[in-house]
Design a protein around this motif. Sequence first.
Motif, PDB file in Angstrom:
ATOM      1  N   ILE A  66      -2.063  14.834  -8.780  1.00  0.00           N
ATOM      2  CA  ILE A  66      -3.084  14.093  -8.072  1.00  0.00           C
ATOM      3  C   ILE A  66      -2.384  13.235  -7.025  1.00  0.00           C
ATOM      4  CG2 ILE A  66      -3.044  12.249  -9.829  1.00  0.00           C
ATOM      5  CD1 ILE A  66      -5.973  11.703  -9.215  1.00  0.00           C
ATOM      6  N   THR A  67      -2.925  13.173  -5.839  1.00  0.00           N
ATOM      7  CA  THR A  67      -2.278  12.382  -4.794  1.00  0.00           C
ATOM      8  C   THR A  67      -2.389  10.902  -5.112  1.00  0.00           C
ATOM      9  OG1 THR A  67      -4.279  12.160  -3.442  1.00  0.00           O
ATOM     10  CG2 THR A  67      -2.913  14.132  -3.086  1.00  0.00           C
ATOM     11  N   ARG A  68      -1.477  10.122  -4.559  1.00  0.00           N
ATOM     12  CA  ARG A  68      -1.510   8.684  -4.770  1.00  0.00           C
ATOM     13  C   ARG A  68      -2.815   8.089  -4.232  1.00  0.00           C
ATOM     14  NH1 ARG A  68       2.903   6.222  -5.754  1.00  0.00           N
ATOM     15  NH2 ARG A  68       3.074   8.063  -7.061  1.00  0.00           N
ATOM     16  N   GLU A  69      -3.301   8.641  -3.132  1.00  0.00           N
ATOM     17  CA  GLU A  69      -4.563   8.161  -2.570  1.00  0.00           C
ATOM     18  C   GLU A  69      -5.726   8.440  -3.510  1.00  0.00           C
ATOM     19  OE1 GLU A  69      -1.499   8.506   0.333  1.00  0.00           O
ATOM     20  OE2 GLU A  69      -2.357  10.075  -0.980  1.00  0.00           O
ATOM     21  N   ALA A  70      -5.737   9.643  -4.104  1.00  0.00           N
ATOM     22  CA  ALA A  70      -6.811   9.974  -5.041  1.00  0.00           C
ATOM     23  C   ALA A  70      -6.716   9.144  -6.303  1.00  0.00           C
ATOM     24  CB  ALA A  70      -6.759  11.465  -5.373  1.00  0.00           C
ATOM     25  N   LEU A  71      -5.491   8.877  -6.748  1.00  0.00           N
ATOM     26  CA  LEU A  71      -5.314   8.027  -7.926  1.00  0.00           C
ATOM     27  C   LEU A  71      -5.837   6.624  -7.635  1.00  0.00           C
ATOM     28  CD1 LEU A  71      -4.160   7.706 -10.800  1.00  0.00           C
ATOM     29  CD2 LEU A  71      -1.994   7.050  -9.757  1.00  0.00           C
ATOM     30  N   THR A  72      -5.516   6.104  -6.453  1.00  0.00           N
ATOM     31  CA  THR A  72      -6.006   4.780  -6.076  1.00  0.00           C
ATOM     32  C   THR A  72      -7.525   4.769  -5.990  1.00  0.00           C
ATOM     33  OG1 THR A  72      -3.975   4.371  -4.835  1.00  0.00           O
ATOM     34  CG2 THR A  72      -5.841   2.948  -4.362  1.00  0.00           C
ATOM     35  N   ASP A  73      -8.093   5.834  -5.438  1.00  0.00           N
ATOM     36  CA  ASP A  73      -9.554   5.922  -5.363  1.00  0.00           C
ATOM     37  C   ASP A  73     -10.184   5.893  -6.748  1.00  0.00           C
ATOM     38  OD1 ASP A  73      -9.544   6.019  -2.623  1.00  0.00           O
ATOM     39  OD2 ASP A  73      -9.759   8.201  -2.496  1.00  0.00           O
ATOM     40  N   SER A  74      -9.489   6.488  -7.740  1.00  0.00           N
ATOM     41  CA  SER A  74     -10.047   6.533  -9.093  1.00  0.00           C
ATOM     42  C   SER A  74     -10.149   5.140  -9.706  1.00  0.00           C
ATOM     43  CB  SER A  74      -9.193   7.433  -9.987  1.00  0.00           C
ATOM     44  OG  SER A  74      -7.945   6.834 -10.291  1.00  0.00           O
ATOM     45  N   LEU A  75      -9.366   4.186  -9.194  1.00  0.00           N
ATOM     46  CA  LEU A  75      -9.450   2.822  -9.706  1.00  0.00           C
ATOM     47  C   LEU A  75     -10.788   2.187  -9.355  1.00  0.00           C
ATOM     48  CD1 LEU A  75      -5.903   1.441  -8.787  1.00  0.00           C
ATOM     49  CD2 LEU A  75      -6.598   2.702 -10.821  1.00  0.00           C
ATOM     50  N   ASN A  76     -11.459   2.761  -8.373  1.00  0.00           N
ATOM     51  CA  ASN A  76     -12.725   2.188  -7.932  1.00  0.00           C
ATOM     52  C   ASN A  76     -13.915   2.650  -8.767  1.00  0.00           C
ATOM     53  OD1 ASN A  76     -11.600   0.754  -5.736  1.00  0.00           O
ATOM     54  ND2 ASN A  76     -11.484   2.643  -4.545  1.00  0.00           N
TER      55      ASN A  76
ATOM     56  N   TRP B 233       1.130   7.934 -14.234  1.00  0.00           N
ATOM     57  CA  TRP B 233       2.070   7.233 -13.375  1.00  0.00           C
ATOM     58  C   TRP B 233       2.558   5.927 -14.007  1.00  0.00           C
ATOM     59  CZ3 TRP B 233       1.443   3.551  -8.877  1.00  0.00           C
ATOM     60  CH2 TRP B 233       2.580   3.545  -8.055  1.00  0.00           C
ATOM     61  N   ALA B 234       2.353   4.785 -13.355  1.00  0.00           N
ATOM     62  CA  ALA B 234       2.879   3.506 -13.848  1.00  0.00           C
ATOM     63  C   ALA B 234       2.200   3.028 -15.125  1.00  0.00           C
ATOM     64  CB  ALA B 234       2.745   2.442 -12.756  1.00  0.00           C
ATOM     65  N   ALA B 235       1.135   3.685 -15.529  1.00  0.00           N
ATOM     66  CA  ALA B 235       0.447   3.306 -16.767  1.00  0.00           C
ATOM     67  C   ALA B 235       0.875   4.139 -17.961  1.00  0.00           C
ATOM     68  CB  ALA B 235      -1.077   3.428 -16.586  1.00  0.00           C
ATOM     69  N   GLY B 236       1.677   5.249 -17.728  1.00  0.00           N
ATOM     70  CA  GLY B 236       1.985   6.037 -18.909  1.00  0.00           C
ATOM     71  C   GLY B 236       2.821   7.281 -18.768  1.00  0.00           C
ATOM     72  N   ALA B 237       3.744   7.364 -17.804  1.00  0.00           N
ATOM     73  CA  ALA B 237       4.456   8.625 -17.566  1.00  0.00           C
ATOM     74  C   ALA B 237       5.896   8.655 -18.059  1.00  0.00           C
ATOM     75  CB  ALA B 237       4.431   8.961 -16.071  1.00  0.00           C
ATOM     76  N   VAL B 238       6.403   7.591 -18.672  1.00  0.00           N
ATOM     77  CA  VAL B 238       7.820   7.524 -19.057  1.00  0.00           C
ATOM     78  C   VAL B 238       8.120   8.418 -20.264  1.00  0.00           C
ATOM     79  CG1 VAL B 238       9.615   5.984 -19.998  1.00  0.00           C
ATOM     80  CG2 VAL B 238       8.185   5.234 -18.071  1.00  0.00           C
ATOM     81  N   VAL B 239       9.295   9.021 -20.256  1.00  0.00           N
ATOM     82  CA  VAL B 239       9.814   9.814 -21.366  1.00  0.00           C
ATOM     83  C   VAL B 239      10.960   9.032 -22.020  1.00  0.00           C
ATOM     84  CG1 VAL B 239      11.054  11.937 -21.974  1.00  0.00           C
ATOM     85  CG2 VAL B 239       9.194  12.002 -20.294  1.00  0.00           C
TER      86      VAL B 239
END
Length: 426
Positions: A182-192, A283-289
């Motif tokens: 998912i693009t960063r722009e689409a991810l940001t849009d999902s916050l709305n 991403w910053a909410a849950g992607a770490v291994v």
Amino acid sequence: MQRHYNVKYYKTLLFIMLSILVVSCSDDDDGPITPTSKILDIETQQALHYMMDTMTSNRGIPGAIVMVQKAGYEPWFTSVGYRDVSTKDTLLPTHRFLVGSISKTFVGAVILQLIQDGTLGLDDKLVDHLDAVTLNPEVYDTSMYKFSEITIREMLNHTSGMGNYLNEYFVPWAFENRSSSITREALTDSLNSDGLYFAPGTGVQYSNSAYITLGLLAEKVTGKKIEDLVKDRYIDPMGLSNSYFPSTLSETSAWLDDNTHGYAIYLDGNQHDVTDFDPSYTWAAGAVVSNAEDLLVHLKEMLTGSKMLNPQIQAERLKFEETEMHGYGKAGFGLAIAEIGDLYRGHSGGWIGYNTNIYYRKDKDAYIITFVNRYSGGENPAWDLFLYANEVVFPNSPVQKIAPANEIQGLKYSIDPQSTNFFKIK
């Protein structure tokens, strides 16, 4: 469930025997020489392994990992089951897995460092550094609640009023498209998708959206990717060689495909291998291994800040805002750290396929980590496993009697001496 054997178990027994021999042969007039730390007793080891084997078998969970470190003891790691159900490869305590929301504690550590070095202020308004137009002002700025009032502290401790973009619409869509990014722009849009739930600073609401925004903030003020910031400012200085923040599906695959596969029973009722889930969705909410050994080191740093933070910032980290959480009861949130009830400090993590808990038990000065490689949302098998582990390790002071009778009834009398897939990592 098939049982697996590990020669390191016998090395542990040899270590115990040699320790006894050293003590018995000592000629020190002041008394016997004792090891600086002890190994978890064999009965408790076997009981933990038996409990894990029983729970995973009953629930159809492919595999599980448990780590226990009691005060004065070496950390002890064990595992049962499979890392990959298609190959029946054994899940080992050293294997890496996706840590889900525990990723927030890695991102939070970077934000706290940026506060410590003066790049950010803990009580700065978010919009002073990240333009409000990043989020839709028509959604977030209303006559009642103002996005412009949110502080960095409130983002970190879940009092910003922001909601959860990982909702009943986003998650099924992400599942269906998991091999694409998912693009960063689409991810940001999902916050709305949500407005503020309450005026900033007036309530507590766990927010994945807030941590996506913190990732955007870190990138804005440093000019660097959050993945690189986590690596350069935290993972590498802490020596976490089995931890990584992937930015692409190929990186996720490289870190997980030969380690722990994740599984989910989803809307069609079937179990899916969801190992190759693009990290852009969380991403910053849950992607770490990471793995259990690294998470123990990370948890101790979260609790003390001894290596990465000064005492003032660490003290701010451990100021908790209380709330109630489904499945946990009373909970509190500090700055990228949680407190469950009155006993536990650490964090939980769950994303499709993976479920983890890392907590310090204050009254026993003990650390317990639990992980399972099946998670479909709306459940928390790793938390059940965590409570079971507490009952096994501290039978005279159980936290909560929640174990179903068919899972660990008769546990103290049904230890299987053939279950030996466990060992100590030095």
